[in-house]
Structures are given as structure tokens and as C-alpha cells.
Design a protein around this motif. Structure first.
Motif, PDB file in Angstrom:
ATOM      1  N   THR A  38       0.684  -1.094   0.118  1.00 39.73           N
ATOM      2  CA  THR A  38      -0.107   0.108  -0.021  1.00 39.73           C
ATOM      3  C   THR A  38       0.928   1.094  -0.077  1.00 39.73           C
ATOM      4  N   LYS A  40       0.929   5.331   0.275  1.00 42.90           N
ATOM      5  CA  LYS A  40       0.103   6.581   0.808  1.00 42.90           C
ATOM      6  C   LYS A  40       0.850   7.642   0.353  1.00 42.90           C
ATOM      7  N   GLY A  41       0.369   8.565   0.009  1.00 45.47           N
ATOM      8  CA  GLY A  41       0.758   9.911  -0.569  1.00 45.47           C
ATOM      9  C   GLY A  41      -0.073  11.021   0.246  1.00 45.47           C
ATOM     10  N   SER A  44      -4.446  12.628   1.201  1.00 42.70           N
ATOM     11  CA  SER A  44      -5.181  11.387   1.329  1.00 42.70           C
ATOM     12  C   SER A  44      -5.258  10.447   0.014  1.00 42.70           C
ATOM     13  N   GLU A  46      -4.163   7.432  -1.742  1.00 41.79           N
ATOM     14  CA  GLU A  46      -3.694   5.812  -1.429  1.00 41.79           C
ATOM     15  C   GLU A  46      -3.788   5.024  -2.523  1.00 41.79           C
ATOM     16  N   ASP A  48      -3.613   0.973  -3.459  1.00 35.28           N
ATOM     17  CA  ASP A  48      -3.513  -0.558  -2.807  1.00 35.28           C
ATOM     18  C   ASP A  48      -3.555  -1.437  -3.814  1.00 35.28           C
TER      19      ASP A  48
END
Length: 99
Positions: A38, A40-41, A44, A46, A48
């Protein structure tokens, strides 16, 4: 594997059903297991790529011994089609491989 060894390694089952020729035990892992990838940047964002899964392990016992094991539920992640089931059966797999 006898019933007592199965319960010792997998824990107390969530459901038990009696059959004419034995019984069925079910363990449920309903909290989604997330795979290992996953990203995440900011803002918010994301990504996956791992997949999420749950698993139900169903064991059929005949004459007090495991006769069949099945896995149900959306259990696929990047680690494989039944990887969400791994936490439920890991201790039992180690026990069987030692025999």
C-alpha cells in the motif's frame, strides 16, 4: 489430526454443527487482512495493490479426526489466493509438518 489437536492449534471454533457421521467446525476471520503493498501519499491519496480478504476455515471431522478442510470467503491478496487464512491455520500447519 484428532479433534483435540485441531482445537489446540486453531483455537476454539466459532461454530460447530453435528452431522450424522461426524461434525463440522468453523473458524471465522472476518476482519479484513491487508496484503503488503500500500502506498500512501499527500492529500489522502492511497494506492493499494495488495487486495483485502477475510477467511472462514471449515473442517469436517469423521470419527473424531479431521477428514476435510475448506477455505471460504474473499481471501485473496498478493501473497496468494488463501493468504487471509494464514493466521487461522499457521499453528496447525507447523504441527502437521513436524509429524
Amino acid at each position: 489430526m484428532p479433534r483435540s489437536a485441531l482445537i489446540a492449534c486453531a483455537g476454539v471454533p466459532d461454530n460447530v454443527a453435528a452431522l450424522d457421521d461426524g461434525e463440522v467446525l468453523q473458524w471465522r476471520q472476518d476482519q479484513a487482512v491487508q496484503g503488503p503493498f500500500t502506498i500512501k501519499g499527500p492529500f489522502s491519496l492511497e494506492l493499494d495493490l495488495s487486495g483485502h480478504g477475510t477467511c472462514h476455515v471449515v473442517a469436517r471431522l469423521h470419527e473424531g479426526r479431521v477428514a476435510q478442510v475448506e477455505y471460504t470467503g474473499p481471501s485473496g491478496t498478493l501473497l496468494g489466493p488463501y493468504s487471509a487464512c494464514k493466521p487461522l491455520v499457521a499453528a496447525c500447519e507447523r504441527l502437521v509438518s513436524m509429524d
